[in-house]
Design an enzyme around this catalytic site. Sequence first.
Site, PDB file in Angstrom:
ATOM      1  N   HIS A  33       6.554   0.216  -3.798  1.00 41.52           N
ATOM      2  CA  HIS A  33       5.794   0.971  -2.784  1.00 41.52           C
ATOM      3  C   HIS A  33       5.060   2.116  -3.476  1.00 41.52           C
ATOM      4  CE1 HIS A  33       5.310   1.920   1.629  1.00 41.52           C
ATOM      5  NE2 HIS A  33       4.699   2.931   1.038  1.00 41.52           N
ATOM      6  N   HIS A  35       0.958   3.531  -3.650  1.00 44.59           N
ATOM      7  CA  HIS A  35      -0.434   3.394  -3.235  1.00 44.59           C
ATOM      8  C   HIS A  35      -1.369   3.748  -4.385  1.00 44.59           C
ATOM      9  CE1 HIS A  35       0.320   2.637   1.021  1.00 44.59           C
ATOM     10  NE2 HIS A  35       1.329   3.478   0.905  1.00 44.59           N
ATOM     11  N   HIS A 217       3.508  -1.703   6.709  1.00 37.77           N
ATOM     12  CA  HIS A 217       4.231  -0.457   6.943  1.00 37.77           C
ATOM     13  C   HIS A 217       4.798  -0.475   8.359  1.00 37.77           C
ATOM     14  CE1 HIS A 217       2.302   0.845   3.344  1.00 37.77           C
ATOM     15  NE2 HIS A 217       2.549   2.135   3.494  1.00 37.77           N
ATOM     16  N   GLU A 220       8.705   4.063  10.092  1.00 38.91           N
ATOM     17  CA  GLU A 220       8.766   5.393   9.462  1.00 38.91           C
ATOM     18  C   GLU A 220       8.371   6.444  10.495  1.00 38.91           C
ATOM     19  OE1 GLU A 220       7.041   7.971   5.696  1.00 38.91           O
ATOM     20  OE2 GLU A 220       5.730   6.592   6.756  1.00 38.91           O
ATOM     21  N   ASP A 298       5.755   6.135  -3.085  1.00 33.90           N
ATOM     22  CA  ASP A 298       4.722   6.220  -2.054  1.00 33.90           C
ATOM     23  C   ASP A 298       3.411   6.767  -2.638  1.00 33.90           C
ATOM     24  OD1 ASP A 298       3.643   5.878   0.446  1.00 33.90           O
ATOM     25  OD2 ASP A 298       4.940   7.301   1.462  1.00 33.90           O
ATOM     26  N   ASP A 299       3.247   8.081  -2.655  1.00 37.69           N
ATOM     27  CA  ASP A 299       2.039   8.743  -3.167  1.00 37.69           C
ATOM     28  C   ASP A 299       2.445   9.949  -4.011  1.00 37.69           C
ATOM     29  OD1 ASP A 299      -0.311   7.382  -1.674  1.00 37.69           O
ATOM     30  OD2 ASP A 299       1.085   7.878  -0.046  1.00 37.69           O
TER      31      ASP A 299
END
Length: 359
Positions: A33, A35, A217, A220, A298-299
């Site tokens: 995961h 991005h 996604h 969340e 994630d980021d």
Amino acid sequence: MLKEPDTEAAAGAAPHPPAPRRDLRTLPKAHLHLHFTGSMRHATLLELAERDGINLPDALVEDWPPRLSAADEKGWFRFQRLYDVARSVLRTEADVRRLIREAAEDDKADGGRWLEIQVDPSGYAARFGGITEFTELVLDAVAGTSREVGIGMAVVIAANRTRHPLDARILARLAAQYAGRGVVGFGLSNDERRGTTTDFAPAFRIAERAGLLLVPHGGELLGPASVRTCVDDLHAGRLGHGVRVAEDPALLDRVVAAGVALELCPVSNVALGVYSDLTSVPLPQLMAAGAQIALGADDPLLFGSRLAAQYATMRAAHDLSDAQLAALARSSIEASRADAETKAGYSAEISAWMEAEPA
């Protein structure tokens, strides 16, 4: 009459020192995961912005990493705005290749053996000649970087749920075109509170017919109902996040039985206000239920935390043993799209990590 204490601790002896812990940066693991723009190094963002005279907001410069929240639409808009500003610094083919190489190098330094990087080509098409041309650039860069850096890599093409579902079908056909040639999955990202998830089912059927893993996604910003929709209507094989399935034990049991893996991103969950702190992330409950879990960053550009840090924060928050952390890493490998022989090799490396004495 009181009985005499019969232990050293009760007698006032000094407590035993904590057992030594193995280095989590050397624990072999898969990263599922991550991005595309969000993988950029902060130093690279600053350098590219300076090169082209791009004025960055303070949240991406002096106040980095930014204070974020997704509790309401305004908070998510701010998060998305920062992401879009960061994406704007990618101006050349060399910039794209650099981003991919640095993401791979950072993952390898954190013990990463396999990386599936997620990208929405439509967000870069205008500058790079179209979605097909940009996808081919990314796939070529991924293939070269994988060989040079020595880490397995693949691509997940993701649609944006804030755009029309017909756009998602175009991207699904694009992903299907490159299935088996570097693209391994099809996803659906952005604010899960936007749009109607079921409207994207036709796009996911296109990807499913091409043999791609379906990785939307869900679960969340929204609760278990979002997970149920992703599983029932989009046929998710993995869930981006999915952490809030813990709130519905019956649904959790169903997800476990179906082998739907969860891509947990604990640091971003807390940064966006899904949980108040890292100890509230329900990782132990998910592990106890037998869920297949892959921790992800994630980021990192916006949350300031890369792959190994996800394991470190969960070790600290939940007092996880090295054996439990090794099990999480093994789970991440199993949830990946690496082939069986490659998975077996990575799994053997995890066993060797456990057999080695802690430093």
